[in-house]
Structures are given as structure tokens and as C-alpha cells.
Motif scaffolding. Structure first.
Motif, PDB file in Angstrom:
ATOM      1  N   SER A 115       0.860  -1.211  -0.033  1.00 11.52           N
ATOM      2  CA  SER A 115       0.166   0.021  -0.006  1.00 11.52           C
ATOM      3  C   SER A 115       0.773   1.311   0.050  1.00 11.52           C
ATOM      4  CB  SER A 115      -0.899   0.056   1.184  1.00 11.52           C
ATOM      5  OG  SER A 115      -1.671  -1.098   1.244  1.00 11.52           O
ATOM      6  N   LYS A 116       0.508   2.189  -1.130  1.00 11.76           N
ATOM      7  CA  LYS A 116       1.350   3.394  -0.958  1.00 11.76           C
ATOM      8  C   LYS A 116       0.936   4.534   0.266  1.00 11.76           C
ATOM      9  CE  LYS A 116       1.687   3.285  -6.093  1.00 11.76           C
ATOM     10  NZ  LYS A 116       1.454   3.654  -7.356  1.00 11.76           N
ATOM     11  N   LEU A 117      -0.392   4.294   0.394  1.00 11.55           N
ATOM     12  CA  LEU A 117      -0.580   5.276   1.458  1.00 11.55           C
ATOM     13  C   LEU A 117      -1.198   4.628   2.762  1.00 11.55           C
ATOM     14  CD1 LEU A 117      -2.335   8.081  -0.155  1.00 11.55           C
ATOM     15  CD2 LEU A 117      -0.316   8.273   0.736  1.00 11.55           C
ATOM     16  N   ILE A 118      -0.713   4.637   3.943  1.00  8.29           N
ATOM     17  CA  ILE A 118      -1.028   3.736   5.045  1.00  8.29           C
ATOM     18  C   ILE A 118      -1.351   4.877   6.278  1.00  8.29           C
ATOM     19  CG2 ILE A 118      -0.153   1.866   6.836  1.00  8.29           C
ATOM     20  CD1 ILE A 118       1.804   1.336   4.762  1.00  8.29           C
ATOM     21  N   GLY A 119      -2.523   4.604   7.025  1.00  5.64           N
ATOM     22  CA  GLY A 119      -3.061   5.340   8.019  1.00  5.64           C
ATOM     23  C   GLY A 119      -3.732   4.490   9.019  1.00  5.64           C
ATOM     24  N   PHE A 120      -4.357   5.243  10.035  1.00  3.07           N
ATOM     25  CA  PHE A 120      -4.994   4.961  11.097  1.00  3.07           C
ATOM     26  C   PHE A 120      -6.543   5.512  11.308  1.00  3.07           C
ATOM     27  CE2 PHE A 120      -1.885   7.207  13.072  1.00  3.07           C
ATOM     28  CZ  PHE A 120      -2.571   8.227  13.965  1.00  3.07           C
ATOM     29  N   LEU A 121      -7.334   4.666  11.919  1.00  3.45           N
ATOM     30  CA  LEU A 121      -8.790   5.373  12.039  1.00  3.45           C
ATOM     31  C   LEU A 121      -9.163   4.738  13.478  1.00  3.45           C
ATOM     32  CD1 LEU A 121     -10.818   7.120  10.426  1.00  3.45           C
ATOM     33  CD2 LEU A 121     -11.892   4.785   9.549  1.00  3.45           C
ATOM     34  N   ASP A 122     -10.200   5.399  14.157  1.00  2.00           N
ATOM     35  CA  ASP A 122     -10.676   4.746  15.277  1.00  2.00           C
ATOM     36  C   ASP A 122     -11.993   3.806  15.146  1.00  2.00           C
ATOM     37  OD1 ASP A 122      -9.031   6.254  16.943  1.00  2.00           O
ATOM     38  OD2 ASP A 122     -10.432   7.968  17.201  1.00  2.00           O
ATOM     39  N   ALA A 123     -11.899   2.356  15.782  1.00  8.82           N
ATOM     40  CA  ALA A 123     -12.804   1.527  15.615  1.00  8.82           C
ATOM     41  C   ALA A 123     -14.341   2.102  15.929  1.00  8.82           C
ATOM     42  CB  ALA A 123     -12.520   0.529  16.622  1.00  8.82           C
ATOM     43  N   ASP A 124     -14.339   3.112  16.766  1.00  9.97           N
ATOM     44  CA  ASP A 124     -15.694   3.801  17.069  1.00  9.97           C
ATOM     45  C   ASP A 124     -16.527   4.544  16.061  1.00  9.97           C
ATOM     46  OD1 ASP A 124     -14.482   6.194  16.966  1.00  9.97           O
ATOM     47  OD2 ASP A 124     -14.389   6.381  19.168  1.00  9.97           O
ATOM     48  N   LEU A 125     -15.826   4.713  14.958  1.00 10.03           N
ATOM     49  CA  LEU A 125     -16.268   5.397  13.662  1.00 10.03           C
ATOM     50  C   LEU A 125     -16.604   6.701  13.896  1.00 10.03           C
ATOM     51  CD1 LEU A 125     -18.645   2.739  11.870  1.00 10.03           C
ATOM     52  CD2 LEU A 125     -16.412   3.347  11.213  1.00 10.03           C
ATOM     53  N   ALA A 126     -15.940   7.403  14.813  1.00  5.71           N
ATOM     54  CA  ALA A 126     -15.938   8.745  14.827  1.00  5.71           C
ATOM     55  C   ALA A 126     -15.955   9.532  13.869  1.00  5.71           C
ATOM     56  CB  ALA A 126     -14.844   9.370  16.059  1.00  5.71           C
ATOM     57  N   THR A 127     -14.840   9.104  12.920  1.00  6.11           N
ATOM     58  CA  THR A 127     -14.587   9.256  11.642  1.00  6.11           C
ATOM     59  C   THR A 127     -14.988   8.088  10.693  1.00  6.11           C
ATOM     60  OG1 THR A 127     -12.793  10.993  12.148  1.00  6.11           O
ATOM     61  CG2 THR A 127     -13.060  10.205   9.777  1.00  6.11           C
ATOM     62  N   HIS A 128     -15.843   8.137   9.631  1.00  4.21           N
ATOM     63  CA  HIS A 128     -16.183   7.140   8.908  1.00  4.21           C
ATOM     64  C   HIS A 128     -15.058   6.676   7.824  1.00  4.21           C
ATOM     65  CE1 HIS A 128     -20.418   6.498  10.270  1.00  4.21           C
ATOM     66  NE2 HIS A 128     -20.097   7.700  10.566  1.00  4.21           N
ATOM     67  N   PRO A 129     -14.765   5.312   7.545  1.00  6.30           N
ATOM     68  CA  PRO A 129     -13.803   5.150   6.673  1.00  6.30           C
ATOM     69  C   PRO A 129     -13.989   5.557   5.098  1.00  6.30           C
ATOM     70  CG  PRO A 129     -15.381   3.261   6.871  1.00  6.30           C
ATOM     71  CD  PRO A 129     -15.597   4.382   8.106  1.00  6.30           C
TER      72      PRO A 129
END
Length: 292
Positions: A115-129
Motif C-alpha cells: 500500500s502506498k498510503l497507510i494510516g489509521f482510524l478509530d474503531a468507534d467510527l468517529a470518522t467514517h472510512p
């Protein structure tokens, strides 16, 4: 009863075999999202993540089980069978906290996927994928930047729901962070961030020193490697259109009190104890060139 149990086992085995047969190792994952999960058995957004994964095969979802004490791992294994081509589960036997779960997940994806861009996100979906993906595409349109971070700026047209009761403490902490980073960040603590692939080994090679401020440490590490003007020239802030405060995710009062002291500790470690040398003193170096 025994017949019913055997039937359930056979159905489970059949589903796993089907998932394995459907797995295609040739599928390319242009983007990868690390999602740390701790005791998410009852609240994990199974359907939302499943739908996103099926609709976006170009995005790898790496679900990190952070030593959960409930059946979170079983839930994660279950959703993996729904979209085996782009959902992978990384299991940490012991709880290491969000910062360590993110770090381990980032290194795992960097080692095993392209993957060229790798990041993270909270499981609670405060921000949606879906919005994370919009961030990634915006980053691609601005290739000179090495990272892009979500910013929860309240403004017309955006649905940003934050707890005002913490506004005073947040304001104080925000001012301290700005002073340490010497950059006009609007929001360093949002749980949605994306980095260019070649930054991952440096930023996540070693453990973070604090459980709640690893976001700030990431930026301090960027400055340590590329100089103090890095953040202004190499990091984009992306104003989110939607973000929701999750009630049980708030810091406890005792943790809020500790944060200023932890920030001072980070300042000493990264900007006092470790003086910039070599490439760090090259003020004229082009950040975008060093990332390529």
C-alpha cells in the motif's frame, strides 16, 4: 444437541474454506487503514466496515486486536471471512494501548503489503472510512506532502459534534502543543491520519513514550528527521465534514491533568535532549524530495 453442534462446526469450516478459496493474493491494495480494537465485541461496527470493505477492494482494512478481554478477536475473525481479500486481522496477545496497537499494525502492513498510503482510524467510527478515503485521494492530488491529518474544525456545512465541557482543558493543551511544535496546527489529536509509505519505518519503528499523545510524538519525529519547518511544508490538515464524539472514549480527569507534564517530557526528549544533527540542520532541504 450434539448433532446441532456438529452442524454449526461444519458450517463454520465450510465458510472458512469458501473464504480461503475466494482470496486473491494478486489484488492490489493502494490504501491501508489500521483500526485498533480493544474490547469491541458489543459495539464493533460490523456492518459498516463490511460494507465499506466490499465496496472498496482497493482499501486494506487491518483490524488490530489489542489484547481484548472479551470476544473481540472472534468478531474480527468473523468479519475477515466476509471480505478476505481486503480485511486482515493482527492479534496482539497482550494489551498495549492504542499507540502500540497502531504502531504494530502500521509496521505489519508496511512489511506484508505494498500500500502506498497507510494510516489509521478509530474503531468507534468517529470518522467514517469513507471520509478517510476522501482524505487519501486529496493527499494524492497534493503529492509534495508526506502526510495528511483529519481536523475537527467546526464550521458551516460540517457536522462536528464535540463535548464542550472539555473546551477549557482542550484549549490549554492545544496552546501547549502549538508552542512545542511551533506550527499552527488546528487539531493534532484527531484519530484519522495518513502517511506516505516510506515514512512508516522511521515514524513507527520505536515505541511511543505516552499512551495519549503519540500523535504529537509522530509530528516531533517528523521534525527530528526533516527539520523544524517540516510540518508547515510537509503535512496537510484536512477539515472533516463529519465527526462525532463517542461518550465512553473521553479521557479521565486524572489523565487530562497528566497531559501537560507529558508534553513537557516530550519537548525535553525531542527538542532539548536530542539536538538536530546532519540532515536536521539543513534548513534549505526540500521535504518533498526527501520523501521520494
Amino acid at each position: 444437541m450434539r448433532t446441532l453442534q456438529i452442524q454449526k462446526q461444519e458450517n463454520g469450516i465450510s465458510q472458512l474454506l469458501k473464504s480461503t478459496l475466494n482470496y486473491d493474493p494478486e489484488i492490489q491494495h493502494q490504501y491501508a487503514i489500521i483500526i485498533p480494537c480493544y474490547n469491541e465485541e458489543k459495539r464493533f461496527a460490523f456492518q459498516e466496515f463490511k460494507t465499506f470493505a466490499l465496496e472498496h477492494p482497493e482499501v486494506l482494512l487491518c483490524l488490530v486486536n489489542d489484547g481484548s478481554k472479551d470476544r473481540t478477536l472472534a468478531v474480527l475473525r468473523g468479519i475477515q471471512t466476509e471480505s478476505p481479500n481486503n480485511i486482515v486481522v493482527f492479534d496482539m496477545p497482550q494489551n498495549g494501548g492504542k499507540s502500540e496497537a497502531v504502531r504494530q499494525g502500521m509496521l505489519f502492513v508496511h512489511k506484508n503489503y505494498d500500500s502506498k498510503l497507510i494510516g489509521f482510524l478509530d474503531a468507534d467510527l468517529a470518522t467514517h472510512p469513507e471520509e478517510w478515503l476522501l482524505m487519501a485521494k486529496y493527499k494524492e492530488a497534493h503529492p509534495k506532502f508526506g502526510a495528511i491529518v483529519g481536523s475537527r474544525i467546526q464550521r458551516l456545512g460540517a457536522e462536528i459534534n464535540r463535548d464542550d465541557s472539555r473546551s477549557l482543558a482542550s484549549t490549554v493543551i492545544k496552546k501547549i502543543i502549538k508552542s512545542i511544535l511551533k506550527a499552527n496546527f488546528q487539531d493534532t489529536q484527531c484519530g484519522a491520519k495518513i502517511f506516505q509509505r516510506n515514512l512508516i519505518p522511521f515514524l513507527f519503528k520505536t515505541q511511543f513514550k505516552t499512551p495519549w499523545l503519540f500523535d504529537v510524538e509522530i509530528f516531533l519525529r517528523l521534525q527530528e528527521k526533516f527539520g523544524k519547518t517540516t510540518l508547515q511544508k510537509g503535512v496537510l490538515e484536512y477539515p472533516l465534514l463529519q465527526w462525532s464524539e463517542i461518550g465512553d472514549s473521553r479521557l479521565k480527569l486524572k489523565d487530562t491533568i497528566k497531559i501537560p507534564l507529558q508534553l513537557l517530557g516530550l519537548y525535553y526528549h525531542y527538542q532539548v535532549k536530542s539536538k538536530p544533527k546532519g540532515i536536521l540542520s539543513n534548513k534549505k532541504s526540500n521535504f518533498s524530495y526527501q520523501l521520494n
